[in-house]
Structures are given as structure tokens and as C-alpha cells.
Design a protein around this motif. Structure first.
Motif, PDB file in Angstrom:
ATOM      1  N   GLU B 221       1.165  -0.917   0.156  1.00  0.00           N
ATOM      2  CA  GLU B 221      -0.416   0.197  -0.185  1.00  0.00           C
ATOM      3  C   GLU B 221       0.709   1.281   0.631  1.00  0.00           C
ATOM      4  OE1 GLU B 221      -2.595  -0.699   3.506  1.00  0.00           O
ATOM      5  OE2 GLU B 221      -3.588  -2.698   2.050  1.00  0.00           O
ATOM      6  N   GLY B 222       1.558   1.160   0.438  1.00  0.00           N
ATOM      7  CA  GLY B 222       2.761   2.782   0.576  1.00  0.00           C
ATOM      8  C   GLY B 222       3.552   2.498  -0.272  1.00  0.00           C
ATOM      9  N   LEU B 223       3.743   1.342  -1.041  1.00  0.00           N
ATOM     10  CA  LEU B 223       4.356   1.550  -2.845  1.00  0.00           C
ATOM     11  C   LEU B 223       3.441   2.266  -3.691  1.00  0.00           C
ATOM     12  CD1 LEU B 223       6.498  -1.414  -2.595  1.00  0.00           C
ATOM     13  CD2 LEU B 223       7.992   0.535  -2.388  1.00  0.00           C
ATOM     14  N   LYS B 225       0.978   3.625  -2.989  1.00  0.00           N
ATOM     15  CA  LYS B 225       0.303   5.807  -2.467  1.00  0.00           C
ATOM     16  C   LYS B 225       1.838   6.302  -3.087  1.00  0.00           C
ATOM     17  CE  LYS B 225      -1.485   6.272   1.184  1.00  0.00           C
ATOM     18  NZ  LYS B 225      -1.664   6.556   2.733  1.00  0.00           N
ATOM     19  N   SER B 226       3.036   5.584  -2.828  1.00  0.00           N
ATOM     20  CA  SER B 226       4.031   6.342  -3.567  1.00  0.00           C
ATOM     21  C   SER B 226       4.190   6.385  -5.094  1.00  0.00           C
ATOM     22  CB  SER B 226       5.460   5.906  -2.642  1.00  0.00           C
ATOM     23  OG  SER B 226       7.146   6.857  -3.442  1.00  0.00           O
ATOM     24  N   HIS B 229       1.199   8.894  -6.276  1.00  0.00           N
ATOM     25  CA  HIS B 229       1.602   9.980  -6.008  1.00  0.00           C
ATOM     26  C   HIS B 229       3.118  10.691  -7.530  1.00  0.00           C
ATOM     27  CE1 HIS B 229       3.064  14.043  -3.834  1.00  0.00           C
ATOM     28  NE2 HIS B 229       4.770  13.327  -3.961  1.00  0.00           N
ATOM     29  N   SER B 230       3.934  10.205  -7.387  1.00  0.00           N
ATOM     30  CA  SER B 230       4.527  10.214  -7.751  1.00  0.00           C
ATOM     31  C   SER B 230       5.183  10.460 -10.110  1.00  0.00           C
ATOM     32  CB  SER B 230       6.777   9.770  -8.341  1.00  0.00           C
ATOM     33  OG  SER B 230       6.991   9.669  -7.027  1.00  0.00           O
ATOM     34  N   ILE B 233       3.018  13.835 -11.611  1.00  0.00           N
ATOM     35  CA  ILE B 233       4.062  14.205 -10.956  1.00  0.00           C
ATOM     36  C   ILE B 233       4.883  13.826 -12.304  1.00  0.00           C
ATOM     37  CG2 ILE B 233       5.871  15.404 -10.229  1.00  0.00           C
ATOM     38  CD1 ILE B 233       5.482  14.765  -7.656  1.00  0.00           C
ATOM     39  N   GLU B 242      12.871  13.588  -8.039  1.00  0.00           N
ATOM     40  CA  GLU B 242      12.220  13.090  -7.615  1.00  0.00           C
ATOM     41  C   GLU B 242      11.159  11.904  -7.507  1.00  0.00           C
ATOM     42  OE1 GLU B 242      10.733  15.612  -4.446  1.00  0.00           O
ATOM     43  OE2 GLU B 242      11.952  15.740  -2.872  1.00  0.00           O
ATOM     44  N   SER B 245      12.942   9.606  -9.697  1.00  0.00           N
ATOM     45  CA  SER B 245      13.795   8.038  -8.895  1.00  0.00           C
ATOM     46  C   SER B 245      13.062   7.239  -7.880  1.00  0.00           C
ATOM     47  CB  SER B 245      15.105   9.357  -8.037  1.00  0.00           C
ATOM     48  OG  SER B 245      14.641  10.139  -7.195  1.00  0.00           O
ATOM     49  N   ASN B 246      12.315   8.050  -7.362  1.00  0.00           N
ATOM     50  CA  ASN B 246      11.159   7.544  -6.530  1.00  0.00           C
ATOM     51  C   ASN B 246      10.329   6.503  -7.391  1.00  0.00           C
ATOM     52  OD1 ASN B 246      11.350   8.311  -3.722  1.00  0.00           O
ATOM     53  ND2 ASN B 246      10.397  10.073  -4.949  1.00  0.00           N
ATOM     54  N   ILE B 250      10.613   2.473  -6.366  1.00  0.00           N
ATOM     55  CA  ILE B 250       9.742   1.766  -6.356  1.00  0.00           C
ATOM     56  C   ILE B 250       9.485   0.182  -7.134  1.00  0.00           C
ATOM     57  CG2 ILE B 250       7.067   1.519  -6.679  1.00  0.00           C
ATOM     58  CD1 ILE B 250       7.655   4.063  -5.537  1.00  0.00           C
TER      59      ILE B 250
END
Lengths: 388, 388
Positions: B221-223, B225-226, B229-230, B233, B242, B245-246, B250
Motif C-alpha cells: 500500500e505504501g509503494l 501510494k508513492s 503520487h510520483s 508528477i 524526485e 527517482s522514486n 519502487i
């Protein structure tokens, strides 16, 4: 932002009720002279000792035993181990225990073939071993430190009153770790919940840093939510396998360097908590618990966005119609409530700290620069008073 | 529940803008005969080729080049590589490219010293190499497959019309991978967002399985959401370091085995999507995108609790006053909206699938048993019609 970094973690993990069944096939990769390292003998009571000895004999290994590794392994104990390992021409170190036994075994693995004083070289000069490192494997009996999958090896020099955490490189990481969640069932509740908070603190002290956008923060929110969920189950039923297995797994990933990648880290709760421990001999996780809420309330405004995010993403605080500060504060309130539910010690006075110790604890606390605010000794004193 | 499993991932990652500066020190660990493997030559346009050749020469390496690795590496190409590697007594394979080049290089590393036909041994009989494996390192130029830190190596046998994904053990994992997010900037938008969804699908196809309580689900779930989000962008500004790279980070952790531990896995979106690709030659990530929403709507009731959790934890759906089914449905609606925002292809008809292909695509889709529902060929046909 994810800057320049490297990541490598070669430790092999065997996880689950039957994890120990992998021991004999792993031992085949190493020589016959095994040093079996353990602590005060609880492994003799719970049957693990007999189990391990049987496997070692079946593998035709020659076993030398090194017992009595204490909860803060000393330099004298390290010298004793070096002597024993040299005399018995040790090929492999098998550590059976919790973080202290594993930490100790790593320090020993680097020291056996070191021609200099290992304390001088590894701990004071912080050099890496350029000598042969004796490979180690672990059978984990307690969770919390993450030592089963990293290079950390804290050693205490009692003569000089110095406790130093050396972080060795990948060549000193355990080759394998055997992790059976059921082995952790017998730990008394006080130690169990202290261990849970140690894990939480490892995550939080890496989470509360930087202002950038980092995947590790999302991963840590996931680990925290899983930990909160499972710890509340485990505190009611310590033999809930799902809860204990999740907690064991979280503990490893909280401190095996993964979630720290691309981030700076805080660690001031550990720095202050360790000094509370030095003055009281209180359980490590409880010192962290008693220090955390006042510390985070003190630095909250310096990292307000992150504390707001923490409140919303980890503690499900509804931000509607509230200021950022109100949201952040509600998150810390929720954390405090959770800690009380677990039965953690929330005051350093309950751990034996008296008013007259506070200045000395503050003065002796190491100040690290990675968090939202670089504290002064005076500020540590203020925080410690809040912790009474 | 976390059952019995093992985890080991020895690949060393060098991450960041300056990651390539670590290449020469890594190369020192290996012999002088290097096989440089790459694809269609885009690395000559973007300067990476020149950079790598300079470093190899500075390290006094003898370089043999193997170019033209295609996006679905073929068995014939593998035989060509084996011949070339044997003739030049290759000590080390350096793969420069995306998942196809890295997959191919892993298959080659296992095959060079194999006395049998590698297709027969590794792909048809699914055996592991018992011969010497040539070590490989990678310089990653595209993200999505996770091949830089796992043992996956898909090879296509064009003669027999078989595309098989072999998962090798740790001895075939790359020794190191060099990951510079800036290298991914130049990819066209269509390929970029297709790669983003490939990553998302890797996570979702491991997330939607089991009914137990598993830390990996929280981490995923964390991965997710990241990534959400990224990616939003990056689709507006592909040169946002940013975000890129995220996403690169991931992508690695989505498929390096970590989040699969203790879980069963689904992979039906990949099975159906791959067959859509086989009939249309469409971009892999787009085939997954066009199949996902109808697939998940079809199995939603079989894993209702997890789809509800997904809606709340990943898409912030407010569950108040709603049935579980309404909440779960809202989550998939939010996912669909997000996918449209990214510009993903949402219909297989837009990828070239015509009505008359559907029965054949369904029949040729491999059915895997790890998810919430084991589909029948008839059900796959129903889903495919929904995807038109």
C-alpha cells in the motif's frame, strides 16, 4: 529526494515455524570447527540448545561453546571470545539468541583474525576489517534489534565507560538467519512490549527526517500500521502466530538499511534513551518509550508537515477544519494512547531516574544532526524534565 | 499469515545521478574478458555507450560487443550469445539497457557453460544451472521490469511460439546494478506511462491474494501510494528528478521478491495481457492497463475485503454509510480515473484486438491458481469482451 547511495544486503533469511530445518544444509557450506555462542542459558530451558546440538552432531561438526554473553556485551567478553576462537581454530560462528548475542558474534567474527586491538581499530578508529572475517549464522530468539540482517555490533568498554555501536560492512553481515516466530512466545510481557516499541522507534527515527518526497516514508508508514495492528493483537494474545510473525518480519526490515536509503536519520530518542539506560540499567525499549512523546512534542513544530502526515497516514486523524498543528498534535496524542494500551512505561521517573541525574544524563547524551532540529544540551534537559 | 519461506537478495545497487562512478571499482572484482550486451543502439545516441566504453578501457578490459537484443529476446539470439561468449572466453557480462537486455543477459550467464540445450534444461524442464554461471552486472536504462534485482529471464522461442519466464536462483541475480534516474528522462511518454503501469500491476498482482494479515500488504500500500503520487508528477514533468527517482526505486522493490514473501500471488493480468501482446505486438504495460479494470471488477466479490481495504488505504475512499461492495467499487473507479489521467490505453480494441481474436486469446492464456478466483477460459473470454 533519493540521492546517491548504494544498497546491498546478502543475508539469507529462513523464516517460519520450520526455519531451523534449513540449518544443516547451510552448515555444509562451512568448515567443521563451530563456535556456538549464546547468552544466559534460556536456550537450554526452551529446548533450542538440544535441538541445535543434535543438528551440529548430525553434521559431524566439532563444537566449542561460548556462553554467558550479557545483554550489553563487554569488551572483556570479546577478548575472551577471540582467545577461544583462535585456540580452537574456529571456521564458523553460530549465534543463538537475541540482539546482544548476535551483535557480539559479529564483533567477534571481525576480531578473531585481527592483528591489532579490535577495540582500537573497529570502535575507536572506526575502521573496517582488512583481515579475514569468520562467517557467522544466527538463530534468532528475540526480536527488536534487527541485528540478524545488518552489520550493527554494539560493544561496551566497562573500564572506560564507553558503549559504542560499530556498523560493519556486508562482509560481516550474518550469512544466514533462522527466524521462528514461535520461539518468541515465552518472553515475559514487559520485555515483549519493550521490544515492540524498540521496533517502532527504529522506524520513527528514520521517518522523522528530511522534507523531501521519499518512497521510504511511504514504506515506513506501511510498516508502522502493520506493527501497530499486530502489537495490539499480540499484547492480548502473545501466542497469536500471525501477529508475532508479522512483528518479527517488521523488526528485520525496520533496521536492515532498506528504509534508510536516500534519507538522513534522527536517532536522538536512542541517544537520550541509551543514557537513561546507562544511569538506571532500565530495559532499552522502555527508555525509548519514556522519552519519545516529550521528544516528539518538542520537535513537532520543526517538522510540522511530516508530523501532520504522520497523524493522517498512520493514526487516521481527520484533518478537516483543523490547523496543521492541531492535526500533528492529535497524531502524537493517538500515539501516546496506543503506547499506554501496550503497557509501556511513559515516565523516566518510573525507570529510576531522579531529579539530580537529569543534568548528567543530558550532558552525556550524544547529539546527532540528522533530524528536524539539532538539540542543545539545555534542550535535552528540558525534554528530560518533561519525561519525569 | 507469514508461513515458511526464505529470502535472499545479494544484488548490490548503486543508485543516483553519479551511480556509474562505481562501475570501475566493481569491474576490478572480475576477469578481463567482458561481454557488453545492449539493444538497438539507443545507448549510442544518449552517450551511455561512450561513457561505458571509456570506463572499460580505463580498466584495461578486453571488450566483446553483443548488440541487437530485441524487446522479446529470442532463443536464437541466446544461442548466438552462447557462441560468442565461448569463443571469447568471457569472464563477465555487462548488460546495458532495460528489462529485455537484462533478462537476456541472465539467461546467457546461465547458458554459456551449460553442456545441454539451455532451452530444454532451464525453460522446458525448469531446472537450475549445475554448471558455472558467468557473473553479470547491469546498467539500467529503463524502469518497470525489476530485472535488475531478481532472477527473472523471459526468453521467446519463435519457432515453437513459446514465451517462457524462467526465474533463476540467487547465483544468477546481477552482482550489481547501476541505476541513474536521469537516464530514464528521454523515454517517450507512451512508453514511460506504460512502464509506470507495469510497476503498478506487479504490485497489485501480489497484493490481491490471500485473506490473512500480512505485513507485505501494508508495504505494498505504501509503494502504491508513492507510485501514484510520483507518476502523476512525472506525467506532467518527465524531468522531475524526485518523481523519477522514486519510481525507479519502487520498480525495483515491486519485483525483487520482498513483497511476495509469505503470500500467494495472482498474475492473471500478466497472463491475459501477455496473450493480448502476442496477438497484437502491443506495448506490454498497455496490455496490462487495458485488461486490469475489467479483470478486477470481475473478481472483486471473491476478494471483497481486500478490495474494500484497497479502496480505503490506497484511494482514500471514505467508507461511512456505504456497503463493502460500494466502497470496493469506488476504489476501482478511482483507479480507473487515475489511469485515464496518466494517458493509459483502457481498451484492448485500441491495441488492435478484434472480436475474432478473443476466443483464441482466452484459450491461449495460461491460468494460474494464486488469486481470489481461478478463472475458466470462458470467464477470460467474458473479461476480454469487457475490455473491448
Amino acid at each position: 529526494m533519493l540521492g546517491n547511495f548504494s544498497y546491498c544486503n546478502p543475508t539469507k533469511l529462513y523464516f517460519g515455524e520450520d526455519a531451523i530445518s534449513n540449518l544443516s544444509s547451510e552448515l555444509k557450506n562451512y568448515g567443521e570447527n563451530i563456535l556456538l555462542v549464546y547468552g544466559g542459558g534460556s536456550i537450554k530451558k526452551n529446548g533450542i540448545y538440544d535441538q541445535v546440538i543434535t543438528i551440529l552432531k548430525d553434521c559431524s561438526k566439532k563444537v566449542t561453546e561460548l556462553s554467558g554473553v550479557m545483554s550489553n556485551p563487554t569488551l572483556d567478553k570479546l577478548y575472551e571470545g577471540v582467545k577461544l576462537a583462535r585456540e580452537n581454530n574456529i571456521d564458523f560462528i553460530l549465534a543463538v539468541g537475541g540482539g546482544s548475542v548476535v551483535d557480539y558474534s559479529k564483533a567477534l567474527s571481525a576480531s578473531v583474525h585481527c592483528n591489532e586491538d579490535p577495540w582500537e581499530k573497529f570502535y575507536l578508529r572506526m575502521e573496517d576489517p582488512d583481515n579475514k572475517v569468520v562467517p557467522i549464522g544466527t538463530i534468532l530468539t528475540m526480536v527488536g534489534t534487527g541485528s540478524e540482517m545488518n552489520g550493527g555490533a554494539v560493544i561496551t568498554n566497562t573500564k572506560d565507560k564507553l558503549k559504542i555501536g560499530k556498523v560493519f560492512g556486508e562482509n560481516v553481515f550474518p550469512k544466514f538467519s533462522i527466524m521462528n516466530p514461535k520461539v518468541t512466545y515465552t518472553l515475559p510481557k514487559y520485555q515483549m512490549v519493550a521490544g515492540f516499541f524498540d521496533i517502532m522507534s527504529h522506524i520513527l527515527e528514520q521517518y522523522f527526517s528530511n522534507t523531501d518526497d521519499n518512497t521510504s516514508d511511504y514504506v515506513m508508514e506501511g510498516l508502522l500500521k502493520s506493527l501497530i495492528h499486530s502489537s495490539l493483537i499480540a499484547v492480548k494474545n502473545p501466542e497469536d502466530y500471525e501477529a508475532r510473525s508479522n512483528i518479527m518480519w517488521i523488526s528485520t526490515w525496520a533496521l536492515n538499511t532498506f528504509v534508510a536509503k536516500g534519507k538522513s536519520t534522527d536517532w536522538m530518542v536512542h541517544m537520550i534513551g541509551q543514557q537513561v539506560g546507562a544511569y538506571t540499567n532500565a530495559t532499552h525499549g522502555m527508555t525509548l518509550a519514556a522519552v519519545s512523546i516529550p521528544y516528539y512534542r518538542f520537535i513537532m513544530k520543526d517538522g510540522l508537515n511530516k508530523f501532520k502526515r504522520y497523524a493522517i497516514n498512520v493514526w487516521n486523524v481527520n484533518p478537516e477544519g483543523k490547523t496543521d498543528e492541531e492535526v500533528a498534535k492529535e497524531g502524537l496524542d493517538a500515539m501516546e494512547e496506543y503506547m499506554k494500551k501496550l503497557g509501556l512505561v511513559m515516565k523516566i521517573s518510573e525507570l529510576g531516574v531522579t531529579e539530580d541525574m537529569i543534568t548528567d544524563i543530558a550532558k552525556s547524551s550524544f547529539i546527532l544532526p540528522g533530524g528536524y532540529r539539532v538539540l542543545t544540551t539545555k534542550e535535552i534537559e528540558t525534554i528530560l524534565k518533561e519525561c519525569m
